[in-house]
Every structure is written in structure tokens, then in C-alpha cells.
Design a protein around this motif. Structure first.
Motif, PDB file in Angstrom:
ATOM      1  N   ILE A   7       0.856  -1.185   0.000  1.00 45.16           N
ATOM      2  CA  ILE A   7       0.000   0.000   0.000  1.00 45.16           C
ATOM      3  C   ILE A   7       0.890   1.232   0.000  1.00 45.16           C
ATOM      4  N   ARG A  13      -0.566   4.557  -0.584  1.00 47.48           N
ATOM      5  CA  ARG A  13      -1.381   5.581   0.078  1.00 47.48           C
ATOM      6  C   ARG A  13      -2.648   4.939   0.579  1.00 47.48           C
ATOM      7  N   THR A  53      -9.601   6.591  -0.516  1.00 43.98           N
ATOM      8  CA  THR A  53      -8.812   6.137  -1.657  1.00 43.98           C
ATOM      9  C   THR A  53      -7.614   5.335  -1.174  1.00 43.98           C
ATOM     10  N   VAL A  54      -7.355   4.231  -1.858  1.00 39.04           N
ATOM     11  CA  VAL A  54      -6.196   3.392  -1.577  1.00 39.04           C
ATOM     12  C   VAL A  54      -5.422   3.213  -2.876  1.00 39.04           C
ATOM     13  N   VAL A  55      -4.111   3.435  -2.803  1.00 41.52           N
ATOM     14  CA  VAL A  55      -3.213   3.200  -3.935  1.00 41.52           C
ATOM     15  C   VAL A  55      -2.262   2.085  -3.512  1.00 41.52           C
ATOM     16  N   GLU A  59       0.533  -1.274  -5.064  1.00 44.34           N
ATOM     17  CA  GLU A  59       1.278  -1.836  -6.182  1.00 44.34           C
ATOM     18  C   GLU A  59       1.642  -3.277  -5.871  1.00 44.34           C
ATOM     19  N   LYS A 113     -12.322   0.481  -9.055  1.00 49.27           N
ATOM     20  CA  LYS A 113     -10.868   0.248  -9.087  1.00 49.27           C
ATOM     21  C   LYS A 113     -10.373   0.599 -10.475  1.00 49.27           C
ATOM     22  N   MET A 144      -3.277   2.335 -12.651  1.00 50.74           N
ATOM     23  CA  MET A 144      -2.567   3.612 -12.719  1.00 50.74           C
ATOM     24  C   MET A 144      -1.406   3.534 -13.693  1.00 50.74           C
ATOM     25  N   SER A 199       0.848  -0.355 -10.440  1.00 51.70           N
ATOM     26  CA  SER A 199       0.002   0.324  -9.454  1.00 51.70           C
ATOM     27  C   SER A 199      -1.470   0.310  -9.844  1.00 51.70           C
ATOM     28  N   TRP A 200      -2.313   0.208  -8.828  1.00 50.54           N
ATOM     29  CA  TRP A 200      -3.765   0.250  -8.962  1.00 50.54           C
ATOM     30  C   TRP A 200      -4.301   1.145  -7.856  1.00 50.54           C
ATOM     31  N   TYR A 201      -5.509   1.691  -8.077  1.00 52.75           N
ATOM     32  CA  TYR A 201      -6.137   2.409  -6.978  1.00 52.75           C
ATOM     33  C   TYR A 201      -7.624   2.121  -6.955  1.00 52.75           C
ATOM     34  N   SER A 202      -8.198   2.296  -5.770  1.00 49.51           N
ATOM     35  CA  SER A 202      -9.619   2.054  -5.574  1.00 49.51           C
ATOM     36  C   SER A 202     -10.181   3.177  -4.720  1.00 49.51           C
TER      37      SER A 202
END
Length: 117
Positions: free
Chosen positions: A24, A26, A45-47, A49, A72, A75, A79-82
Motif C-alpha cells: 500500500i 497511500r 482512496t487506496v493506492v 502496487e 478500481k 494507474m 500500481s492500482w487504486y480504488s
């Protein structure tokens, strides 16, 4: 003539790479019970990888029955974010909202503690 007895050890030529857990990015640590004041509709928000570049899934846990939605997105790179959207509802006060980020084999989590304004 002398014969040496015993076993000759030969290390394996190949070892599998370990499947590392997602990381994680962020929010920043600490990742447990981050205080959030619910004085209007909010977005969490969660970022994250994955070291191996695998697709990540996000499992949001909202312990009370309120309308919410999440999405979701990639990025780029690993990396992904939700994003979780929550209404301004006093039923959420003193509740813990959690998300688990998983690559299918490993998971990491983060939680928020919802506070009244």
C-alpha cells in the motif's frame, strides 16, 4: 588407496521466486484505524502496487447497511487504486471501514475509524 564416503551436496540450480504481497502506497502508515470525520459524503482512496505486476483486487468491508459504491482503476506500471464513496450517515459513526488489497495469493489491509463531527 583411500575412498571418501559420504554424500555430495549439490545446491538446487533453480528456486522459485516468492510471491510477494502487494504494498500500500497511500494512505501512509500507520494503516490501522485512521481517523476520518464524517461531516459530509466522503471518499476513501487506496493506492497499491504489486511487485510482480499482477492485477490487484480490492475488497471493501463496510460493517453497517448503508448505500456505498467503489471502483478500481489501473494507474500504469504495477500500481492500482480504488475509491470508496460513503454517504453522510450517522449510522457510520464509530464504525471501522476496511479494505483488503489482494493479488490472489497475498493480501494487505488498511482501516479507517469513522468519527462524528
Amino acid at each position: 588407496m583411500s575412498l571418501l564416503g559420504g554424500c555430495l551436496y549439490v545446491p538446487p540450480a533453480w528456486t522459485p521466486d516468492p510471491d510477494l504481497a502487494p504494498r500500500i502506497i497511500r494512505p501512509l502508515p500507520p494503516l490501522e484505524d485512521i481517523p476520518v470525520v464524517l461531516d459530509r459524503p466522503i471518499r476513501l482512496t487506496v493506492v497499491a502496487e504489486d511487485p510482480e505486476g499482477e492485477e490487484l483486487d480490492f475488497v471493501w468491508i463496510v460493517p453497517v447497511d448503508v448505500q456505498y459504491d467503489w471502483s478500481k482503476y489501473p494507474m500504469g506500471g504495477n500500481s492500482w487504486y480504488s475509491v470508496l464513496r460513503l454517504p453522510d450517515d450517522d449510522i457510520l459513526y464509530d464504525q471501522r471501514i476496511e479494505v483488503l488489497v489482494t493479488d490472489g495469493a497475498n493480501e494487505v489491509g488498511v482501516s479507517w475509524l469513522v468519527e462524528a463531527p
